[in-house]
Design a protein around this motif. Structure first.
Motif, PDB file in Angstrom:
ATOM      1  N   GLU A   5       0.826  -1.211   0.000  1.00 57.18           N
ATOM      2  CA  GLU A   5       0.000   0.000   0.000  1.00 57.18           C
ATOM      3  C   GLU A   5       0.859   1.260   0.000  1.00 57.18           C
ATOM      4  N   GLU A   6       1.932   1.250   0.774  1.00 56.47           N
ATOM      5  CA  GLU A   6       2.831   2.406   0.814  1.00 56.47           C
ATOM      6  C   GLU A   6       3.537   2.612  -0.528  1.00 56.47           C
ATOM      7  N   GLU A   8       2.369   1.653  -3.454  1.00 55.19           N
ATOM      8  CA  GLU A   8       1.341   2.106  -4.382  1.00 55.19           C
ATOM      9  C   GLU A   8       1.023   3.580  -4.157  1.00 55.19           C
TER      10      GLU A   8
END
Length: 61
Positions: A5-6, A8
């Motif tokens: 997530e980071e 992305e």
């Protein structure tokens, strides 16, 4: 190590900054329609305050 997530989100950080610039420009332009002698520095400050408040409200949902 960064999460997926980071990683992305890192890809979108520049786009997010561009979106914020667009919002500030948009609302300065709108304010200028109503306030012919618009103080852009004051307007930007008010817009950023409103954006921060909006982000805080949405974040708390």
């Amino acid at each position: 190590m960064a999460t997926i997530e980071e990683i992305e989100m890192g890809r979108y950080s520049r786009e997010l900054e561009d979106d914020v610039r667009h919002l500030v420009h948009k609302y300065c332009r709108i304010m200028g329609w109503e306030v012919p002698e618009l103080d852009e520095t004051a307007a930007r400050r008010l817009i950023f305050e409103a954006l921060r408040s909006s982000v805080a409200r949405v974040e708390s949902e």
